[in-house]
Design a protein around this motif. Structure first.
Motif, PDB file in Angstrom:
ATOM      1  N   SER A  45       0.801  -1.233   0.000  1.00 45.08           N
ATOM      2  CA  SER A  45       0.000   0.000   0.000  1.00 45.08           C
ATOM      3  C   SER A  45       0.825   1.270   0.000  1.00 45.08           C
ATOM      4  O   SER A  45       0.326   2.338  -0.363  1.00 45.08           O
TER       5      SER A  45
ATOM      6  N   TYR B 115     -19.290   1.798  -4.296  1.00 47.37           N
ATOM      7  CA  TYR B 115     -17.872   1.981  -4.018  1.00 47.37           C
ATOM      8  C   TYR B 115     -17.678   2.213  -2.520  1.00 47.37           C
ATOM      9  O   TYR B 115     -18.613   2.557  -1.791  1.00 47.37           O
TER      10      TYR B 115
ATOM     11  N   LYS C 261     -14.573   3.472   0.624  1.00 44.38           N
ATOM     12  CA  LYS C 261     -13.274   4.086   0.912  1.00 44.38           C
ATOM     13  C   LYS C 261     -13.066   4.133   2.415  1.00 44.38           C
ATOM     14  O   LYS C 261     -13.985   4.479   3.167  1.00 44.38           O
TER      15      LYS C 261
ATOM     16  N   TYR D  87       1.044   8.160   3.701  1.00 40.28           N
ATOM     17  CA  TYR D  87       1.476   7.252   2.627  1.00 40.28           C
ATOM     18  C   TYR D  87       2.588   7.893   1.823  1.00 40.28           C
ATOM     19  O   TYR D  87       2.797   9.109   1.865  1.00 40.28           O
TER      20      TYR D  87
ATOM     21  N   GLN E 250       0.299   7.680  -3.202  1.00 45.04           N
ATOM     22  CA  GLN E 250      -0.214   6.345  -2.905  1.00 45.04           C
ATOM     23  C   GLN E 250      -1.345   6.342  -1.874  1.00 45.04           C
ATOM     24  O   GLN E 250      -1.671   5.310  -1.294  1.00 45.04           O
ATOM     25  N   GLN E 251      -1.951   7.500  -1.634  1.00 46.46           N
ATOM     26  CA  GLN E 251      -3.112   7.580  -0.755  1.00 46.46           C
ATOM     27  C   GLN E 251      -4.214   6.667  -1.276  1.00 46.46           C
ATOM     28  O   GLN E 251      -4.468   6.622  -2.488  1.00 46.46           O
ATOM     29  N   PRO E 252      -4.882   5.886  -0.414  1.00 45.81           N
ATOM     30  CA  PRO E 252      -5.904   4.944  -0.887  1.00 45.81           C
ATOM     31  C   PRO E 252      -7.021   5.627  -1.675  1.00 45.81           C
ATOM     32  O   PRO E 252      -7.453   6.721  -1.329  1.00 45.81           O
ATOM     33  N   LYS E 253      -7.457   4.951  -2.724  1.00 43.81           N
ATOM     34  CA  LYS E 253      -8.558   5.456  -3.534  1.00 43.81           C
ATOM     35  C   LYS E 253      -9.811   4.634  -3.272  1.00 43.81           C
ATOM     36  O   LYS E 253      -9.795   3.682  -2.506  1.00 43.81           O
ATOM     37  N   LYS E 254     -10.887   5.022  -3.919  1.00 41.02           N
ATOM     38  CA  LYS E 254     -12.140   4.281  -3.752  1.00 41.02           C
ATOM     39  C   LYS E 254     -12.004   2.870  -4.307  1.00 41.02           C
ATOM     40  O   LYS E 254     -11.322   2.647  -5.307  1.00 41.02           O
ATOM     41  N   THR E 255     -12.642   1.933  -3.637  1.00 48.87           N
ATOM     42  CA  THR E 255     -12.661   0.542  -4.076  1.00 48.87           C
ATOM     43  C   THR E 255     -14.063   0.186  -4.543  1.00 48.87           C
ATOM     44  O   THR E 255     -15.054   0.492  -3.867  1.00 48.87           O
ATOM     45  N   THR E 256     -14.166  -0.442  -5.678  1.00 48.84           N
ATOM     46  CA  THR E 256     -15.465  -0.810  -6.239  1.00 48.84           C
ATOM     47  C   THR E 256     -16.134  -1.906  -5.419  1.00 48.84           C
ATOM     48  O   THR E 256     -15.480  -2.812  -4.918  1.00 48.84           O
TER      49      THR E 256
END
Length: 420
Positions: free
Chosen positions: A43, A375, A377, A386, A390-396
């Motif tokens: 990550s 989605y 997050k 991070y 590399q900050q987390p993005k939305k996950t489907t």
């Protein structure tokens, strides 16, 4: 057309009940070095940070980038493991310098990419790294150009790369990169080095099959055959090994300016981390200093922090199913398209997951498995950081199964009932 309905939910994901505290996400202790960093290899979450954005000399940690470029060229079919690389005059003269780490090379000889790759990674052979640059780019200048461009493509903005080995330019007999100075050498920040190692491990995980070895034969069957010996004393069985840390890579770096450096990696409790030590302060008198500081950081991470994860295909709470209109099944399970997670201090409970489910009143059969229905997050505390970009993005969120449509009289009844 059915009216679009959006459902928004916020749930707490935790192994225990509680709320988000204000416990710092990073280990509090410092290390005896100019800079130090630990990140999650997948990550890019920063787990320990000490001056990690400071640009410093990196020495032979450069070879991780040289090796990446080599493996990229192999993958692209530009060269192969058995490609014979001719020994240049500069490489031959350099390999005779007993002050430097090298392997014996025959004047006007040829060596395979495989042998040079092993020599660069395990014994940190400078001439081997230079010859790899010739192999993947055609010349040292072209190799540096490609290495610089690769770093830019990864978002690394303040890199100073002037050669393929990590040596100070003063060792290169005046054959230096155009525009560079006689005493220049390669410089990156600890964050930059972590990004290089991260890309290497993600793109070419088999590199660990080499970096985990303490020794390997070189140029077997030739007049310059020898046995490569690792400089990574954290490997199992080596002088600085830690029984709690099954380290399997990656690369040391040492010059007068860089001091004792090390980019390491270890996988424990199911999570791989990458560490970087820049200029261990006791490195001039203690050959284990860089590894002592690495172990300090790695152990702090595993002892003080936990990784919280929501598994792929799952969704917390009561909204893990959606209604299906005219389906042979009335509901279908939905879940994350990929796992999401975060490291947090052990005293802190898990993060929140904000997620949105949407459907046109309800899903209408037939429904395919993998249909996007929303989605999610993670909602992270301010103490979680991070690597750049590399900050987390939305996950489907997707359906986890297919649902077929009713037919015949069953479909008629369902349509009729929907009218009332």
């Amino acid at each position: 057309m059915f009216k679009k309905i959006v459902i928004q939910l916020t749930l707490i994901i935790s192994l225990v009940f509680g709320t988000l505290g204000q416990v710092p996400a990073l280990a509090a202790d410092t290390i005896d070095a100019k800079a130090g960093l630990v990140v999650d290899a997948q990550s890019g979450q920063i787990l320990f940070d000490q001056a990690s954005d400071k640009v410093l000399p990196i020495g032979s940690m450069t070879k991780l980038l040289t090796v990446y470029m080599t493996l990229k060229a192999v993958k692209q079919g530009k060269i192969n493991w058995d490609t014979q690389v001719p020994v240049t005059n500069l490489a031959y003269e350099l390999t005779k310098d007993t002050e430097l780490t090298n392997v014996p090379l025959k004047k006007d000889g040829h060596y395979t990419v495989r042998d040079l790759y092993h020599a660069a990674l395990i014994q940190s052979a400078n001439s081997a790294a230079m010859l790899l640059g010739d192999a993947f780019a055609g010349s040292q200048t072209a190799a540096v150009d490609q290495m610089r461009q690769q770093l830019k493509s990864w978002g690394i903005k303040h890199a100073e790369i002037v050669n393929t080995s990590g040596l100070n330019n003063s060792y290169l007999d005046g054959q230096i990169y155009p525009g560079s100075k006689e005493n220049d050498e390669n410089k990156l920040s600890a964050q930059d080095m972590a990004i290089v190692a991260q890309h290497l491990l993600k793109a070419f995980p088999n590199v660990l099959k080499t970096t985990k070895k303490s020794s390997l034969p070189f140029a077997s069957g030739t007049s310059t055959a020898t046995t490569l010996k690792t400089w990574n004393f954290m490997l199992p069985g080596e002088a600085a090994a830690d029984a709690k840390l099954p380290v399997d890579g990656l690369k040391t770096g040492t010059t007068e300016l860089a001091g004792a450096c090390f980019t390491g990696t270890v996988k424990k409790h199911g999570r791989r981390i990458i560490s970087v030590v820049m200029h261990a302060n006791q490195g001039d008198t203690d050959e284990k200093a860089r590894f002592t500081e690495t172990a300090k950081m790695m152990n702090q991470v595993y002892e003080r922090q936990n990784y919280h994860q929501v598994a792929k295909g799952s969704l917390p709470g009561k909204r893990d199913q959606l209604a299906v209109k005219y389906g042979t099944q009335r509901r279908v399970k939905v879940g994350l398209a990929k796992a999401v997670g975060v490291w947090l201090p052990k005293a802190q409970t898990g993060p929140k997951l904000n997620y949105h489910l949407y459907a046109n009143a309800s899903l209408a059969a037939p429904v395919k498995a993998g249909t996007k229905v929303g989605y999610a997050k993670l909602k992270l505390p301010d103490t979680v950081h991070y690597l750049p970009g590399q900050q987390p993005k939305k996950t489907t969120i997707k359906t986890q199964a297919a649902v077929t449509k009713l037919s015949g009289f069953d479909l008629f009844k369902a349509q009729l009932s929907s009218l009332f």
